[in-house]
Scaffold this motif. Structure first.
Motif, short mmCIF file in Angstrom:
data_model
loop_
_atom_site.label_atom_id
_atom_site.label_comp_id
_atom_site.label_asym_id
_atom_site.label_seq_id
_atom_site.Cartn_x
_atom_site.Cartn_y
_atom_site.Cartn_z
N GLN A 104 14.80 44.28 -29.03
CA GLN A 104 14.33 43.68 -30.28
C GLN A 104 13.61 44.73 -31.14
O GLN A 104 12.66 44.42 -31.86
CB GLN A 104 13.39 42.50 -29.98
CG GLN A 104 14.05 41.34 -29.27
CD GLN A 104 15.14 40.70 -30.11
OE1 GLN A 104 15.01 40.60 -31.34
NE2 GLN A 104 16.22 40.28 -29.45
N LEU A 107 13.42 43.87 -34.96
CA LEU A 107 12.44 42.84 -35.29
C LEU A 107 11.02 43.37 -35.12
O LEU A 107 10.15 43.13 -35.97
CB LEU A 107 12.65 41.61 -34.40
CG LEU A 107 11.62 40.48 -34.56
CD1 LEU A 107 11.59 39.96 -35.99
CD2 LEU A 107 11.89 39.36 -33.56
N ARG A 110 10.04 45.46 -38.05
CA ARG A 110 9.79 44.64 -39.23
C ARG A 110 8.44 43.93 -39.13
O ARG A 110 7.71 43.80 -40.12
CB ARG A 110 10.91 43.62 -39.42
CG ARG A 110 12.25 44.24 -39.80
CD ARG A 110 13.31 43.18 -39.95
NE ARG A 110 12.96 42.26 -41.05
CZ ARG A 110 13.24 40.96 -41.05
NH1 ARG A 110 13.84 40.40 -40.00
NH2 ARG A 110 12.91 40.23 -42.09
N ALA A 116 8.21 41.05 -41.55
CA ALA A 116 8.57 39.82 -40.84
C ALA A 116 7.30 39.26 -40.21
O ALA A 116 6.35 39.99 -39.90
CB ALA A 116 9.63 40.09 -39.77
N ILE A 118 5.87 36.88 -37.02
CA ILE A 118 6.21 36.32 -35.72
C ILE A 118 5.01 35.54 -35.22
O ILE A 118 3.86 35.93 -35.40
CB ILE A 118 6.61 37.44 -34.72
CG1 ILE A 118 7.18 36.84 -33.45
CG2 ILE A 118 5.45 38.37 -34.44
CD1 ILE A 118 7.84 37.87 -32.55
N ASN A 140 9.47 34.30 -39.12
CA ASN A 140 10.87 34.66 -38.90
C ASN A 140 11.29 34.36 -37.46
O ASN A 140 12.48 34.17 -37.19
CB ASN A 140 11.09 36.14 -39.19
CG ASN A 140 10.75 36.49 -40.62
OD1 ASN A 140 9.60 36.80 -40.93
ND2 ASN A 140 11.74 36.46 -41.52
N ALA A 141 10.30 34.34 -36.58
CA ALA A 141 10.61 34.09 -35.17
C ALA A 141 9.36 33.58 -34.47
O ALA A 141 8.23 33.79 -34.92
CB ALA A 141 11.11 35.37 -34.49
N LEU A 152 12.72 33.97 -27.28
CA LEU A 152 12.51 34.26 -28.69
C LEU A 152 13.39 33.32 -29.50
O LEU A 152 14.61 33.29 -29.30
CB LEU A 152 12.86 35.71 -28.99
CG LEU A 152 12.77 36.14 -30.46
CD1 LEU A 152 11.31 36.24 -30.89
CD2 LEU A 152 13.47 37.50 -30.66
N ASN A 154 14.66 32.62 -33.14
CA ASN A 154 14.76 33.08 -34.52
C ASN A 154 14.89 31.88 -35.44
O ASN A 154 15.62 30.92 -35.13
CB ASN A 154 15.98 34.00 -34.68
CG ASN A 154 15.74 35.36 -34.05
OD1 ASN A 154 14.77 36.03 -34.38
ND2 ASN A 154 16.61 35.76 -33.14
N LEU A 155 14.17 31.90 -36.54
CA LEU A 155 14.15 30.77 -37.46
C LEU A 155 14.92 31.11 -38.73
O LEU A 155 14.77 32.21 -39.28
CB LEU A 155 12.70 30.42 -37.82
CG LEU A 155 11.79 30.07 -36.64
CD1 LEU A 155 10.36 29.88 -37.12
CD2 LEU A 155 12.29 28.83 -35.91
N GLU A 157 15.84 31.73 -42.36
CA GLU A 157 14.97 32.03 -43.50
C GLU A 157 15.12 31.03 -44.63
O GLU A 157 14.20 30.82 -45.41
CB GLU A 157 15.25 33.45 -44.00
CG GLU A 157 14.86 34.53 -43.01
CD GLU A 157 14.95 35.92 -43.60
OE1 GLU A 157 15.01 36.04 -44.85
OE2 GLU A 157 14.94 36.89 -42.83
N ASP A 180 20.25 28.49 -28.57
CA ASP A 180 20.47 29.85 -29.06
C ASP A 180 19.24 30.75 -28.89
O ASP A 180 19.22 31.88 -29.38
CB ASP A 180 20.88 29.83 -30.54
CG ASP A 180 19.85 29.11 -31.41
OD1 ASP A 180 18.97 28.42 -30.85
OD2 ASP A 180 19.95 29.23 -32.65
#
Length: 738
Positions: A104, A107, A110, A116, A118, A140-141, A152, A154-155, A157, A180
């Motif tokens: 990752q 991510l 970021r 991003a 988290i 974002n996550a 983890l 991930n959402l 956007e 997922d």
């Protein structure tokens, strides 16, 4: 011992403070609240300062700094109501780096760069798939535990996740059990890393709430100095100043409780995990009360949205409540203390703060402990009592011969030149053995005043006897009609033609006068000047003709005294300091008296209660297994810990000759008030057994309840100390009862 941040941490604090003062001003906070509760520009600015790489290990591309460094940031983020999930991202960025720095990497970069966001799910998503997430509206996550895995999520956007909330913060209720989800770890090591992150989050949030609380009380105090009612600032009224004084003490206590938890994690203390839970609970509860009282100080204006105080009020609830009821964390502390619940605690990194008294203190404390074990026979232990009633002249003499009566004094005065940290350690030994230090305390105070202000004859006669353990002293300040208002003393001293003095009057609460050889007596020598200017101090032999000592018995199994002085004649050599100069002499004496605390009594009390709860059966099992009992016992411990860190702060400040904002009165007021409330609660918890005065835990709790009632009175009442704290710690006007 050290309560100071490192030079690097001070620089970091100043840098974050300057940045947030500008980028998280109340104008910016309001603007963010109107736009989802997130300030993207501020967020990226924090990232540029390295905020989100603080806890990322250095070998994984971060700064690799310790938990204490992150606490510095969180206190400032709390003070300025930073608009974004700072605590969550700090904790989550470390988890992500440790578990998935390679897979990752994009991510993580970021997140560290502020591009991003988290966050963390605070509950296992296998058990609670849908839950509230701080920052969930803009994240974002999210990192979460899912049974035996760390995942983890991930959402999207484009997804609209936010909704109107109490404080307009970017919280969101998210469903996090999707198929997922990316597995970051599925082993014990990964579970431990995530659990450590949650413990860090508790500490970070507690620190933010401490910063928030402090700023709310500062705003209220500032307003109380400006707003006038009935011709004077409202801060001059004790109804305004005293609640704020209580709160600043509890805020300080919460700040240092966070520090203590980190310190004790570092040093492997058995109860360190419980302290993390305590710190979260205490700071959440304190913040809620601090913002309520602060808003109340503003009166009706506090309700108006144009005043900033309401922003603090709402965030004080929004930040901790994402985890649920803060009382659950007191329950968690109870489980960790008494149910054997374990927790994975973080590696806290380098630490400069230190609450240890040192090797010299331990060595001398052991020497005193050995001496007490040698000289305290079963008969002497049976007569032991916390008050003057526990005094034994033989023990006093032996302690003097071994230079343990006044260890801080110079060697020529029978002392050991002991440092304050050593003296503190020795006082704990006295408490361990239940041996009264009252006669020593009053004699030390009188002896110190004689050393500073006494004439040669007084030193030769009285000080020599005190040093040798042949005399003890009592204090004669209070009078039947004036209590804590010592300046209103009416006991009269009249100088006669031959230079000697005649004393007439009465004193109340002259504890120990029945066993003492001398009394430090405050008298009025001039009625033609302001009442605080016409006072003179004397050290009067209590066997002088004309002195009567009448017992006054308290419900604490303690004797005090009323003393009467009728045509008492003493030579001028017993005058302490100049005529009409008693205030300066007394001020030094009161400075010695206004401080200390009752943490040792608190500790003995909660330890007795814990053992008693292991013996008492309720509903067929030991009371210690009851959830409510665990919470109440944990709270009593928590209060003791706060008293201890406040006392250590006062001690350290004095040793280093730093500005003292009534730190001694803070310690005494807090510890005595909590000793009283906890003694009442633990008496209830262990009832009806605690009604008995029988030997053992029941008798100890019974006596603690009665003893505690005097502690908020003697040595300066809590009201006097609240006024001192309000003036010196908060800058409020001098208070007067109205």
């Amino acid at each position: 011992m050290n309560f100071d941040l490192s030079a690097d941490q001070r620089m970091m604090c100043e840098t974050f403070a300057r940045f947030l003062n500008e980028q998280s001003s109340m104008l910016r906070v309001r603007a963010a609240a109107d736009n989802g509760g997130f300030d993207k520009a501020m967020w990226q600015g924090l990232a540029e300062l390295g905020a989100f790489s603080l806890r990322v290990p250095e070998d994984l591309g971060g700064l690799g700094l310790g938990v204490m460094d992150a606490i510095v940031l969180m206190e400032e983020a709390g003070r300025t109501l930073a608009s974004g999930p700072v605590a969550e991202t700090l904790a989550a960025s470390r988890i992500l780096a440790v578990l998935a720095a390679e897979s990752q990497a994009e991510l993580l970069e970021r997140v560290v760069m502020g591009e991003a966001v988290i966050s963390l799910a605070l509950r296992d998503v296998a058990e609670q798939a849908t839950q509230w997430v701080s920052g969930g509206a803009v994240a974002n996550a999210v990192i979460a535990r899912k049974a035996g895995k760390i995942v983890l999520i991930n959402l999207p956007e484009s997804e609209q996740r936010g909704e109107a909330s109490l404080a307009s913060t970017p919280i969101a209720e998210l469903r996090l059990d999707g198929e997922d989800a990316i597995v970051l770890a599925d082993n014990a090591e990964g579970l431990a890393v995530f659990a450590q992150g949650l413990e860090e989050w508790k500490l970070f949030t507690a620190a933010a709430l401490s910063g928030l609380s402090r700023e709310a009380v500062r705003l209220a105090s500032e307003y109380a100095c400006e707003r006038e009612a009935f011709g004077q600032p409202i801060g001059a009224y004790q109804a305004i100043s005293h609640p704020l004084a209580d709160l600043i003490v509890e805020i300080d206590g919460g700040k240092f409780l966070v520090w203590k938890a980190i310190h004790d994690i570092k040093h492997g203390a058995d109860d360190a995990a419980a302290q993390v839970s305590m710190a979260f609970y205490w700071n959440a509860d304190t913040a809620a009360r601090a913002v309520t009282q602060s808003l109340h100080t503003f009166g009706g204006y506090g309700l108006a949205t144009e005043y900033d105080i309401h922003l603090y009020n709402l965030r004080a609830k929004a930040w901790p409540l994402v985890a649920g009821d803060p009382n659950l964390f007191l329950e968690e502390a109870g489980r960790r203390l008494f149910n054997g619940e374990t927790a994975a605690l973080p590696e806290v990194g380098e630490l400069t703060i230190d609450f240890d008294l040192g090797d010299d203190a331990r060595a001398m404390a052991q020497e005193l402990d050995d001496l007490f074990n040698k000289i305290l026979t079963p008969e002497l232990r049976a007569k032991a009592h916390y008050s003057f009633d526990g005094y034994d002249a033989g023990v006093n003499k032996i302690l003097a011969e071994n230079r343990f009566l006044f260890p801080a004094w110079p060697k020529e005065y029978g002392g050991r030149d002991a440092e304050p940290y050593v003296v503190s350690a020795l006082s704990r030994v006295w408490e361990k053995h239940g041996w009264t230090s009252h006669p020593v305390g009053t004699s030390m105070l009188v002896g110190t005043m004689i050393r500073k202000c006494g004439n040669d004859e007084m030193k030769e006669e009285i000080l020599t006897r005190i040093v040798n353990g042949d005399a003890v002293c009592s204090l004669g300040y209070s009078e039947p009609g004036c209590g804590s208002d010592v300046f209103a003393a009416k006991t009269k001293a009249t100088q006669l033609d031959d230079g000697s003095w005649r004393i007439d009057g009465a004193k109340m609460w002259t504890s120990g006068a029945n066993i003492a050889d001398y009394v430090l007596l405050l008298t009025r020598t001039n009625t033609d000047v302001a009442k605080h200017k016409g006072l003179t101090m004397f050290v009067v032999p209590l066997k002088t003709d004309g002195i009567e000592i009448h017992p006054v018995y308290t419900f604490q199994d303690e004797r005090t005294n009323a003393t009467f002085y009728d045509n008492v004649r003493i030579p001028d050599k017993y005058r302490l300091g100049p005529v009409d100069g008693g205030v300066k002499v007394m001020a030094a004496a009161l400075a010695l008296e206004h401080g200390g605390g009752f943490m040792k009594s608190q500790r003995s009390m909660y330890e007795a209660a814990e053992e008693f709860c292991r013996e008492i059966q309720r509903d067929g099992k030991p009371l210690i297994e009851n959830v409510d009992a665990q919470k109440r016992l944990a709270r009593a411990r928590l209060h003791t810990y706060i008293g201890e860190v406040l006392g250590n702060r006062a001690l350290w400040t004095g040793v280093n000759e730093l500005e003292n904002k009534a730190y001694g009165p803070m310690t005494k007021m807090f510890s005595s008030e909590k000793f009283q409330s906890d003694s009442r609660d633990l008496l209830d918890l262990t009832a009806p057994y605690s009604l008995s005065k029988r030997d053992g835990y029941a008798g100890e709790l019974n006596l603690a309840y009665r003893h505690a009632h005097g502690t908020t009175i003697y040595g300066g009442t809590s009201e006097v100390h609240r006024s001192m704290i309000a003036e010196r710690a908060l800058g409020l006007p001098r208070t007067r009862a109205k």
